[in-house]
Design a protein around this motif. Structure first.
Motif: not given
Length: 260
Positions: A2, A4, A45, A47, A69, A71, A89-90
């Motif tokens: 993944k 991000a 993703e 962020v 999104a 944070y 978000v891993k």
């Protein structure tokens, strides 16, 4: 794996306060960055990481209205902000983008990510800034969550906490790394947003793209921007002569003074 993208952004810039919510092409700088990054093929993703300071309420509210999104974390410990956002978000790999790069190029971002993905786990950090050969404002850093976590645990200097990656890229023995270079050296070009002159330049460049070339600032590529500047070289004079990475250099100076 993944991947991000984390975009660091806050209102409290010392040289150009509120720059991330200034308007370019009818939308905020942050929205333009997000929209351009949405074309990346290797990203799962995106962020926006802003601070929990009251003055950054406007950043969070603007992103939430767009369903982007967000944070929120410590204002000056941006490394902590990155680590916690990536943990939520891993992410297995993290792409660092700063909120002052409105012309960030998704093809360049994908190329740096691609180099990282091809050589992981032999590499844990890949960038296009050591040394820089792309325009200032197209900076990309990709690093493993493992590297980020170790930096978060071990980094002590202020510059390492504020600028996220110095602990990683200064230790190639711990974090094997590589740099991606442009075929043509464009490092003399300045497309970042850190001074009022930069804002004037970006508006002028975007106006030329739209009115004279029929290009959308949301999708124009590195090559298309360069071609506009080739045709209108006077644009480069608007923000010429500003030091690259001035903020990082100031942080390093403060570190050295504190150590004396």
């Amino acid at each position: 794996m993944k991947v991000a993208i984390i975009i660091q952004a806050r209102m409290g810039s010392s040289r150009l306060p509120g720059k991330v919510l200034r308007m370019l092409d009818g939308i905020t700088v942050l929205q333009l960055i997000h929209e351009r990054l949405s074309y990346c093929r290797h990203v799962h993703e995106i962020v926006v990481a802003t601070s929990d300071s009251e003055k950054d309420d406007a950043v969070a509210a603007a992103m939430e209205r767009l369903n982007i999104a967000v944070y929120r974390g410590q204002e000056n410990d941006v490394l902590d902000r990155y680590y916690r956002a990536a943990s939520i978000v891993k992410a297995d790999a993290v792409v660092r983008i700063t909120g002052d790069c409105p012309l960030i190029d998704p093809q360049v971002v994908d190329a740096v990510i691609g180099k990282y993905l091809e050589q992981f786990p032999q590499l844990h950090y890949v960038s296009n800034i050591h040394p820089p050969t792309f325009p200032d404002g197209l900076d990309v850093e990709v690093f493993s969550y493992v590297a980020l976590e170790r930096a978060w645990k071990e980094a002590r200097q202020g510059s390492e906490r504020e600028h996220v990656t110095p602990y990683i890229h200064s230790r190639p023995d711990l974090f094997p790394q590589a740099n991606m270079e442009s075929r043509i050296n464009y490092s003399h070009l300045r497309w970042t947003l850190d001074e009022e002159k930069d804002y004037i330049f970006l508006n002028a460049l975007i106006e030329k793209a739209q009115q004279d070339e029929g290009l959308s600032p949301r999708t124009a590529s590195l090559e298309q921007w360069v071609e506009i500047l080739r045709r209108y070289p006077d644009l480069n004079e608007i923000n010429n002569g500003i030091l690259r990475n001035e903020g990082l250099e100031k942080s390093k100076l403060f570190d050295s003074l504190a150590a004396q």
